[in-house]
Design an enzyme around this catalytic site. Structure first.
Site, PDB file in Angstrom:
ATOM      1  N   LYS A 125      10.926  17.540  41.367  1.00  0.00           N
ATOM      2  CA  LYS A 125      11.888  17.224  40.301  1.00  0.00           C
ATOM      3  C   LYS A 125      13.083  16.524  40.910  1.00  0.00           C
ATOM      4  O   LYS A 125      13.388  16.726  42.081  1.00  0.00           O
ATOM      5  CB  LYS A 125      12.372  18.516  39.621  1.00  0.00           C
TER       6      LYS A 125
ATOM      7  N   GLY B 255      15.288  15.824  20.773  1.00  0.00           N
ATOM      8  CA  GLY B 255      15.026  14.759  21.753  1.00  0.00           C
ATOM      9  C   GLY B 255      13.587  14.300  21.569  1.00  0.00           C
ATOM     10  O   GLY B 255      12.979  14.518  20.516  1.00  0.00           O
TER      11      GLY B 255
ATOM     12  N   GLY C 243      11.203  17.392  20.813  1.00  0.00           N
ATOM     13  CA  GLY C 243      11.497  18.045  19.538  1.00  0.00           C
ATOM     14  C   GLY C 243      11.168  17.158  18.350  1.00  0.00           C
ATOM     15  O   GLY C 243      10.557  17.609  17.372  1.00  0.00           O
TER      16      GLY C 243
ATOM     17  N   GLY D  43      16.299  21.414  19.253  1.00  0.00           N
ATOM     18  CA  GLY D  43      16.245  20.178  20.049  1.00  0.00           C
ATOM     19  C   GLY D  43      15.629  19.052  19.258  1.00  0.00           C
ATOM     20  O   GLY D  43      14.604  19.229  18.591  1.00  0.00           O
TER      21      GLY D  43
HETATM   22  N1  GLU Z   1       9.465  15.740  32.684  1.00  0.00           N
HETATM   23  C1  GLU Z   1       8.171  16.188  32.249  1.00  0.00           C
HETATM   24  C2  GLU Z   1       7.972  17.641  32.629  1.00  0.00           C
HETATM   25  O1  GLU Z   1       8.894  18.380  32.876  1.00  0.00           O
HETATM   26  C3  GLU Z   1       7.066  15.292  32.728  1.00  0.00           C
HETATM   27  C4  GLU Z   1       6.915  15.227  34.221  1.00  0.00           C
HETATM   28  C5  GLU Z   1       5.948  14.165  34.683  1.00  0.00           C
HETATM   29  O2  GLU Z   1       5.336  13.508  33.857  1.00  0.00           O
HETATM   30  O3  GLU Z   1       5.823  14.031  35.901  1.00  0.00           O
HETATM   31  O4  GLU Z   1       6.869  18.136  32.615  1.00  0.00           O
END
Ligand code: GLU
Length: 420
Positions: free
Chosen positions: A106, A220, A223, A218
């Site tokens: 992340k 976004g 949501g 939410g």
């Molecule tokens: N941000 C999304 C998640 O938390 C997608 C992550 C991704 O596609 O790598 O799962």
């Protein structure tokens, strides 16, 4: 932030609980309690007045035993290293539960993108990529959109990375626009995956979805699409909110009018013909299904015994704290965990990466069919493990069942690779 709401402490606590129930090897447990790699960056960005402003950015790989790091990138004023570490570890479990060949990662930048103009946003996106490029790549770590980041931002970042390495590398980022070989179906895949879980979970608990009342926290990407898809399943969305507050009407809400209110005034609270509710009140409404689709730590020990929904579906990452998880479980309200419910996004990201690497592209139907198959299998695996432990006299939450599946796979991979 109080310790009990620190997302990384929560992630560790969840892992510890699963480790104990499943009798996880101590060495594997020690590896998995901390991320493998944490990068902290100082990112200089030229702003519209010509002055340079420095932003703090992060990229964390929690574990890559099963494949390259994978996970979104957030632009948020309250971003913190501990939040990113927690989210990276949840990505490890998300990819493992869906049985896709990635580890967990992340990233985040502490910033308020709402105050940027498009040029500043592009400058920050490209500057982030220049700072992080040595630590990512299609076989290393593959970012994607998350809170307040968009397909356009992914396109800029992919372009910057491609310039840095000297050739176009579509597979280094997912969640891109279709014009830069994003995948069909990616934009609503998080919500779509959540709705497959809703369908399976409703069938499992014999809840009729036709006419079922839903509250979504939410508005976004996740949501708003969840609203549309829930209606397609015959359910009725009676409450929705954004960061300014929410609206509630027993008779149901109109999606088009909500979008208009949001576009015109920046918030759904100006929607006419419904009662105003706060984000906290929305969680406690008398509905059949509650879908937190905003930020972390929304259902805590302070409000878990006031939840009236018959089922909670975590479309956001980390919306329910461990104390609240226990209270909901005791109250027999199944709470399906984030790394199952919102895994549709990363699963279609996997499809995008696979298509980019093959240079061969699938249609929307094929994407949804494959997504449905994975989501349905993950749900059934979870129920099987929960029932198996239950039959042996150990009552476990849906989250612990999901952890047991995900952690076993990662531990097995680390074992086979000789990490312990
Ligand atoms: N941000 C999304 C998640 O938390 C997608 C992550 C991704 O596609 O790598 O799962």
């Amino acid at each position: 932030m109080p310790e009990e709401l620190n997302p990384f402490k929560i992630a560790q606590e969840q892992l510890d609980e699963a480790a104990e129930v499943m009798n996880l090897d101590k060495q594997a447990h020690a590896i998995l309690r901390e991320p493998m790699q944490t990068v902290i960056m100082n990112i200089p960005v030229k702003m519209r007045n010509g002055a340079t402003k420095v932003f703090t950015g992060f990229r964390v790989i929690h574990n890559n035993a099963r494949g390259p790091g994978k996970g979104g990138l957030r632009f948020h004023p309250q971003e913190s290293l501990d939040t990113v570490k927690a989210l990276a570890s949840w990505m490890t479990w998300k990819c493992s539960l869906g049985n896709i060949p990635f580890g967990g990662a992340k990233g985040g930048v502490i910033c308020d993108p709402k105050t940027f103009n498009p040029q500043e946003l592009e400058n920050l996106s490209r500057a982030y990529m220049r700072a992080v490029c040595r630590f990512i790549g299609p076989d290393v770590d593959v970012p994607a959109p998350d809170v307040y980041t968009t397909p356009q931002i992914m396109a800029w970042m992919m372009d910057e990375y491609s310039k840095l390495v000297g050739h176009t590398e579509f597979g280094t980022i997912t969640g891109k626009p279709l014009e830069t070989w994003g995948s069909a179906g990616r934009f609503d895949s998080t919500a779509m995956g959540g709705m497959y879980v809703l369908r399976e979970a409703a069938a499992h608990m014999k809840m009729k979805l036709k006419g079922a009342k839903i509250a979504i926290q939410g508005f976004g990407n996740a949501g708003a699409y969840a609203f549309e898809l829930a209606e397609k399943l015959g359910a009725e969305v009676v409450a929705i909110s954004d960061s300014h507050g929410g609206v509630y009407s027993k008779k149901g809400l109109d999606l088009e009018k909500l979008k208009q209110a949001k576009d015109k005034t920046g918030s759904v609270v100006t929607y006419k013909g419904a009662e105003k509710v706060s984000n906290e009140e929305l969680l406690e409404l008398d509905v059949d299904v509650l879908i937190p689709a905003a930020l972390e730590s929304q259902i805590t020990k302070a409000n878990a015994d006031k939840i009236k929904a018959k089922m909670v579906l975590e479309l956001a990452n980390g919306p329910v704290t461990p104390d609240a998880d226990k209270i909901l479980f005791e109250r027999k309200i199944p709470d399906y965990p984030d790394f199952l419910v919102n895994s549709g996004g990363v699963i279609v990201s996997y499809f995008e990466w696979a298509q980019n690497r093959q240079g061969y592209y699938w249609g929307t139907e094929e994407v949804y069919e494959r997504l449905d198959a994975i989501m349905t299998k993950s749900f059934k695996d979870l129920i099987d493990v929960q029932q198996k432990y239950g039959a042996a006299g150990k009552k476990i939450t849906p989250r612990t069942a999901a952890y047991i599946i995900a952690v076993s796979r990662v531990a097995a991979s680390m074992k086979a690779r000789g990490w312990y």
